[in-house]
Design a protein around this motif. Structure first.
Motif, PDB file in Angstrom:
ATOM      1  N   ILE A  55      70.325 -10.958  -4.985  1.00 46.94           N
ATOM      2  CA  ILE A  55      68.987 -11.206  -5.535  1.00 46.94           C
ATOM      3  C   ILE A  55      68.021 -10.104  -5.114  1.00 46.94           C
ATOM      4  CG2 ILE A  55      66.990 -12.749  -5.375  1.00 46.94           C
ATOM      5  CD1 ILE A  55      69.120 -15.048  -5.058  1.00 46.94           C
ATOM      6  N   ALA A  56      68.063  -9.723  -3.838  1.00 47.14           N
ATOM      7  CA  ALA A  56      67.160  -8.690  -3.334  1.00 47.14           C
ATOM      8  C   ALA A  56      67.373  -7.377  -4.080  1.00 47.14           C
ATOM      9  CB  ALA A  56      67.379  -8.492  -1.834  1.00 47.14           C
ATOM     10  N   CYS A  57      68.632  -7.022  -4.289  1.00 46.85           N
ATOM     11  CA  CYS A  57      68.961  -5.783  -4.990  1.00 46.85           C
ATOM     12  C   CYS A  57      68.465  -5.838  -6.439  1.00 46.85           C
ATOM     13  CB  CYS A  57      70.468  -5.558  -4.945  1.00 46.85           C
ATOM     14  SG  CYS A  57      70.996  -4.022  -5.738  1.00 46.85           S
ATOM     15  N   GLU A  58      68.713  -6.954  -7.100  1.00 46.56           N
ATOM     16  CA  GLU A  58      68.325  -7.090  -8.507  1.00 46.56           C
ATOM     17  C   GLU A  58      66.806  -7.042  -8.688  1.00 46.56           C
ATOM     18  OE1 GLU A  58      68.389 -10.346 -12.157  1.00 46.56           O
ATOM     19  OE2 GLU A  58      69.510 -10.764 -10.316  1.00 46.56           O
ATOM     20  N   LEU A  59      66.063  -7.799  -7.861  1.00 52.21           N
ATOM     21  CA  LEU A  59      64.607  -7.839  -7.996  1.00 52.21           C
ATOM     22  C   LEU A  59      63.986  -6.483  -7.690  1.00 52.21           C
ATOM     23  CD1 LEU A  59      63.686 -11.315  -6.422  1.00 52.21           C
ATOM     24  CD2 LEU A  59      63.872 -10.712  -8.848  1.00 52.21           C
ATOM     25  N   SER A  60      64.529  -5.805  -6.698  1.00 52.93           N
ATOM     26  CA  SER A  60      64.015  -4.486  -6.338  1.00 52.93           C
ATOM     27  C   SER A  60      64.209  -3.495  -7.477  1.00 52.93           C
ATOM     28  CB  SER A  60      64.713  -3.990  -5.072  1.00 52.93           C
ATOM     29  OG  SER A  60      64.222  -2.732  -4.691  1.00 52.93           O
ATOM     30  N   GLN A  61      65.385  -3.527  -8.107  1.00 48.37           N
ATOM     31  CA  GLN A  61      65.676  -2.611  -9.207  1.00 48.37           C
ATOM     32  C   GLN A  61      64.865  -2.939 -10.453  1.00 48.37           C
ATOM     33  OE1 GLN A  61      69.924  -2.724  -9.773  1.00 48.37           O
ATOM     34  NE2 GLN A  61      70.349  -1.424  -7.997  1.00 48.37           N
ATOM     35  N   ARG A  62      64.729  -4.236 -10.755  1.00 53.58           N
ATOM     36  CA  ARG A  62      64.022  -4.640 -11.974  1.00 53.58           C
ATOM     37  C   ARG A  62      62.527  -4.380 -11.907  1.00 53.58           C
ATOM     38  NH1 ARG A  62      65.249 -10.711 -13.081  1.00 53.58           N
ATOM     39  NH2 ARG A  62      63.714 -10.377 -14.748  1.00 53.58           N
ATOM     40  N   PHE A  63      61.928  -4.632 -10.744  1.00 51.00           N
ATOM     41  CA  PHE A  63      60.470  -4.610 -10.665  1.00 51.00           C
ATOM     42  C   PHE A  63      59.913  -3.496  -9.773  1.00 51.00           C
ATOM     43  CE2 PHE A  63      61.687  -9.120 -11.430  1.00 51.00           C
ATOM     44  CZ  PHE A  63      61.190  -9.213 -12.734  1.00 51.00           C
ATOM     45  N   GLY A  64      60.798  -2.727  -9.142  1.00 51.77           N
ATOM     46  CA  GLY A  64      60.348  -1.597  -8.342  1.00 51.77           C
ATOM     47  C   GLY A  64      59.539  -1.977  -7.119  1.00 51.77           C
ATOM     48  N   VAL A  65      59.881  -3.119  -6.518  1.00 55.16           N
ATOM     49  CA  VAL A  65      59.174  -3.567  -5.318  1.00 55.16           C
ATOM     50  C   VAL A  65      60.139  -3.599  -4.136  1.00 55.16           C
ATOM     51  CG1 VAL A  65      57.462  -4.921  -6.588  1.00 55.16           C
ATOM     52  CG2 VAL A  65      59.601  -6.002  -5.857  1.00 55.16           C
ATOM     53  N   ASP A  66      59.582  -3.565  -2.945  1.00 55.08           N
ATOM     54  CA  ASP A  66      60.384  -3.644  -1.733  1.00 55.08           C
ATOM     55  C   ASP A  66      60.802  -5.103  -1.530  1.00 55.08           C
ATOM     56  OD1 ASP A  66      61.626  -2.858   0.583  1.00 55.08           O
ATOM     57  OD2 ASP A  66      59.812  -2.888   1.815  1.00 55.08           O
ATOM     58  N   VAL A  67      62.112  -5.353  -1.470  1.00 56.05           N
ATOM     59  CA  VAL A  67      62.612  -6.717  -1.284  1.00 56.05           C
ATOM     60  C   VAL A  67      63.566  -6.735  -0.102  1.00 56.05           C
ATOM     61  CG1 VAL A  67      63.742  -8.716  -2.314  1.00 56.05           C
ATOM     62  CG2 VAL A  67      62.424  -7.154  -3.767  1.00 56.05           C
ATOM     63  N   LEU A  68      63.175  -7.420   0.963  1.00 61.37           N
ATOM     64  CA  LEU A  68      64.014  -7.580   2.144  1.00 61.37           C
ATOM     65  C   LEU A  68      64.579  -8.998   2.147  1.00 61.37           C
ATOM     66  CD1 LEU A  68      61.542  -6.036   4.759  1.00 61.37           C
ATOM     67  CD2 LEU A  68      63.277  -4.835   3.386  1.00 61.37           C
ATOM     68  N   PHE A  69      65.631  -9.217   2.905  1.00 61.24           N
ATOM     69  CA  PHE A  69      66.151 -10.579   3.033  1.00 61.24           C
ATOM     70  C   PHE A  69      66.597 -10.834   4.464  1.00 61.24           C
ATOM     71  CE2 PHE A  69      69.919  -8.100   2.038  1.00 61.24           C
ATOM     72  CZ  PHE A  69      70.910  -8.661   2.815  1.00 61.24           C
ATOM     73  N   ARG A  70      66.501 -12.084   4.870  1.00 63.61           N
ATOM     74  CA  ARG A  70      66.912 -12.497   6.205  1.00 63.61           C
ATOM     75  C   ARG A  70      67.720 -13.786   6.099  1.00 63.61           C
ATOM     76  NH1 ARG A  70      65.768  -8.120   6.634  1.00 63.61           N
ATOM     77  NH2 ARG A  70      64.334  -7.065   8.090  1.00 63.61           N
ATOM     78  N   ILE A  71      68.856 -13.820   6.770  1.00 63.52           N
ATOM     79  CA  ILE A  71      69.716 -15.008   6.773  1.00 63.52           C
ATOM     80  C   ILE A  71      69.265 -15.909   7.919  1.00 63.52           C
ATOM     81  CG2 ILE A  71      72.089 -15.839   6.805  1.00 63.52           C
ATOM     82  CD1 ILE A  71      71.322 -13.853   4.524  1.00 63.52           C
ATOM     83  N   CYS A  72      68.914 -17.133   7.597  1.00 64.31           N
ATOM     84  CA  CYS A  72      68.428 -18.045   8.636  1.00 64.31           C
ATOM     85  C   CYS A  72      68.584 -19.488   8.176  1.00 64.31           C
ATOM     86  CB  CYS A  72      66.959 -17.756   8.949  1.00 64.31           C
ATOM     87  SG  CYS A  72      66.257 -18.790  10.260  1.00 64.31           S
TER      88      CYS A  72
END
Length: 262
Positions: free
Chosen positions: A42-59
């Protein structure tokens, strides 16, 4: 460094839809959930589609030590969170005393305690920084008692009332607080809660997470205190105020019992 929206329960359903709606508006994101593969994709897809920084954390937010670790990491990173979306949560169905206690405790840990702790830690940081916004996800069921889903309804009542009170406390310190109260939404919630959809499946009451997210983000921009998307859902929230409490309990109990499996 961009300022981020942190979204819990972001790997599917309402959380994912809110992440997409915010990313579409240019918002940098930190996505939090338990599923690494889903979040990474999801982070990869959203970053590519919208050109925003998307980080993720497993918790696993229901685990206090994991939540402490997440908060410590966020503090050490120096990243500023301008929007906190507390979406993670789940429900169960059936008579309360017939459910495994570990399941009911986990529900309280996630739906109530994790949400409150994130509001305390990140809301406190926002107040020190002079501004920010919090969106807590409750439910229309937070307006009423719900036999045969009693613990779930009660957790959402907590989120609703806590958010309203916190809004008044934090307003003088520049922090806005809103609470989202969705009605029935096409997500995995019903399967997780072991609830049969029945006639609700094709009902106009059922909203898509994408539609819900668009309405929520629009209302968030207007700083609405209580966001109830859809006129049918708003009508549902009126019944506990207009009908006697015994009647509200009776109707909610019958509806909940009718969707139990078996």
């Amino acid at each position: 460094m961009p300022r981020y929206a942190l979204i819990t329960g972001a790997s599917s359903g309402i959380g994912l839809a809110l992440a997409e709606a915010l990313a579409r508006n240019g918002q940098a994101l930190i996505l939090v959930a338990r599923q690494r593969d889903a979040l990474e994709s999801i982070a990869c897809e959203l970053s590519q589609r919208f050109g925003v920084d998307v980080l993720f954390r497993i918790c696993d937010l229901a685990e206090p030590l994991q939540l402490s670790g997440l908060l410590h990491e966020l503090e050490q990173s120096g990243r500023q969170i301008e929007l906190l979306v507390n979406n993670a949560g789940f429900g169960s169905s059936g008579a309360f005393i017939d459910q495994p206690w570990t399941q009911e405790q986990e529900m309280i840990e996630l739906n109530v305690l994790a949400l409150a702790r994130l509001c305390h830690a990140i809301g406190g940081q926002m107040a020190r920084n002079g501004g920010g916004q919090i969106l807590n996800v409750a439910s229309v069921v937070g307006f009423m008692p719900g036999p045969w889903m009693s613990n779930y309804y009660a957790t959402k009542a907590y989120v609703l009332h806590f958010s309203e009170a916190l809004r008044n406390e934090l307003k003088p310190r520049g922090v806005k607080v809103s609470v989202l109260c969705p009605g029935p939404t096409r997500t995995a919630f019903f399967r997780t809660a072991n609830v049969r959809l029945g006639r609700l499946e094709g009902s106009k009451l059922m909203m898509s997470p994408e539609e819900l997210a668009q309405l929520a983000v629009r209302a968030l921009r207007k700083n609405k205190a209580i966001i109830v998307p859809g006129w049918r859902n708003r009508l549902m929230t009126l019944s506990p105020r207009l009908a006697p409490r015994w009647l509200v309990r009776l109707i909610a109990g019958r509806l909940n019992r009718s969707v139990l499996p078996g």
